[in-house]
Structures are given as structure tokens and as C-alpha cells.
Design an enzyme around this catalytic site. Structure first.
Site, PDB file in Angstrom:
ATOM      1  N   CYS A  49      18.062 -10.563 -87.350  1.00  0.00           N
ATOM      2  CA  CYS A  49      16.678 -10.206 -86.806  1.00  0.00           C
ATOM      3  C   CYS A  49      16.654 -10.724 -85.322  1.00  0.00           C
ATOM      4  CB  CYS A  49      15.469 -10.633 -87.827  1.00  0.00           C
ATOM      5  SG  CYS A  49      15.502 -10.162 -89.303  1.00  0.00           S
TER       6      CYS A  49
ATOM      7  N   ASP B 183      10.093 -14.170 -87.873  1.00  0.00           N
ATOM      8  CA  ASP B 183      10.409 -14.785 -89.494  1.00  0.00           C
ATOM      9  C   ASP B 183      10.745 -16.118 -89.639  1.00  0.00           C
ATOM     10  OD1 ASP B 183      10.275 -11.828 -88.994  1.00  0.00           O
ATOM     11  OD2 ASP B 183      12.528 -11.490 -89.585  1.00  0.00           O
TER      12      ASP B 183
ATOM     13  N   LYS C 153       6.975  -6.628 -91.209  1.00  0.00           N
ATOM     14  CA  LYS C 153       7.918  -5.614 -90.720  1.00  0.00           C
ATOM     15  C   LYS C 153       8.924  -5.300 -91.761  1.00  0.00           C
ATOM     16  CE  LYS C 153      10.878  -8.771 -88.127  1.00  0.00           C
ATOM     17  NZ  LYS C 153      12.369  -8.793 -88.740  1.00  0.00           N
TER      18      LYS C 153
END
Length: 199
Positions: free
Chosen positions: A117, A20, A84
Site C-alpha cells: 500500500c 492502514d 479502501k
């Protein structure tokens, strides 16, 4: 030493998880520009060493795509992209990547955010029996306390804390490695001291 996990890295058993690192998010992160530098080095390393990379993007409508400093350098034959909704990189979408690289049980993990994450990905990987190597110069959060606390939790859970230079020299093993000369310009892009500093 009997039974102690050493976390040795071997090229043929290693893959990268790029978590990310997105355009709309970097400006909010604690020293976000530094994890982009480290990630860029890892992406270039993957191209030299032929390491597969799992790349995820969280909620692209809000956070944008992967920063161009990385996406422009991605070795296309080694990359698998996923957008995601889960915080963890480990989900039904990414099962195919794991199966395609089932012989690789060491993961070098970097990106954002450390306590969300990255941490959830790390714990999921450990739960599945992978060895996880966390780049402390390639992982951050919006808040520096969240970052340091996440490192403590992940290390306590069994992950290894390391740095970009540490992992690449371990993967090469020797200056006689066929990758050594190609890696030198990548290693010199930035030094660890230029990045995130101490935990």
C-alpha cells in the site's frame, strides 16, 4: 545543482498520508509498535502545525480500525478518513481530499505495508507530480526484506527517504518558530534509535 530536486518542506505546502495503521495488522508487522509511535508523533505534529491528514483503512472487516493510540489523538478538523479496497491510497474516493488541498504538493507518507500500500501510494503520487517524503522510522512490512527493497524502489522512483525528526525540524526552520515549544514534548516521545533502526 541546476535542476536538482531538493525536496524542501514548507508547512503551507505539506500534508500527511497515514496508511492502514490498523489494530488487526500491527501484531504481524516487523517492529509494528515502532511505526505506531512515529505515527502518533506525526498526528500530534499535525495538530500543532495545522497539517491536513488523509487516513485510510484497508478491509476493516479483516484488519480492524485504526489503532486507538492514533485515533484518540487525531485533530478532528484536519482528518479525512476512507476505508479502501484498492491498495493505493490514491483512488476515486480520495480525489476530494486532494482537490481540497490542491495547493499542497508535498506528502509525508507513513504506515503499512512498505512494499504494497505504501509503495503503490508513493508511485501514484509521484506520477501525479507530488513530492513524497517517506518516514523510514514510520513505515514497515511483515518481512524486513520487503521493507528495505521497497525503500530502494521508491527512492529510485524519486521519493525522499527521511525520518520524523528530520521533517519536523525542517517544517519549523528555526527554534524561533511559534511551533517550537509545543513540538518539544512530541519530539521527546521517542528517538529515532528506539524505532526501526537501519535500512
Amino acid at each position: 545543482m541546476c535542476g536538482k530536486r531538493l525536496g524542501r518542506l514548507l508547512k503551507e505546502q505539506t500534508m500527511l498520508f497515514n496508511c492502514d495503521i490498523q489494530t488487526g495488522f500491527m501484531k504481524h508487522l516487523y517492529k509494528g509498535e515502532h511505526i505506531v509511535n512515529t505515527a502518533r508523533q506525526m498526528v500530534q505534529t499535525a495538530g500543532v502545525m495545522n497539517l491536513p491528514i488523509l487516513v485510510t483503512e484497508q478491509n476493516v472487516k479483516v484488519f480492524g480500525n485504526t489503532v486507538p493510540e492514533l485515533s484518540n489523538d487525531f485533530p478532528k478538523n484536519l482528518i479525512q478518513y476512507y476505508e479502501k479496497s484498492s491498495f493505493s491510497m490514491i483512488n476515486e474516493q480520495t480525489e476530494a481530499f486532494l482537490k481540497a488541498n490542491s495547493e499542497r504538493k508535498s506528502v509525508i507518507l507513513y504506515g503499512a505495508e512498505a512494499h504494497v500500500c505504501v509503495q503503490q501510494t508513493c508511485l501514484d503520487l509521484l506520477d501525479r507530480g507530488y513530492e513524497v517524503h517517506l518516514l523510514t522510522d514510520g513505515i514497515t512490512s511483515i518481512n524486513s526484506l520487503d521493507r528495505t527493497t521497497a525503500f530502494e524502489r521508491m527512492r529510485d522512483a524519486g521519493a525522499f527517504l527521511t525520518t520524523f525528526q528530520s521533517v519536523v525540524f525542517e517544517l519549523m526552520k528555526s527554534h524561533t518558530s511559534p511551533d517550537f515549544k509545543k513540538m518539544l514534548p512530541i519530539i521527546k516521545l521517542k528517538t529515532t534509535e528506539d524505532r526501526l533502526g537501519h535500512l
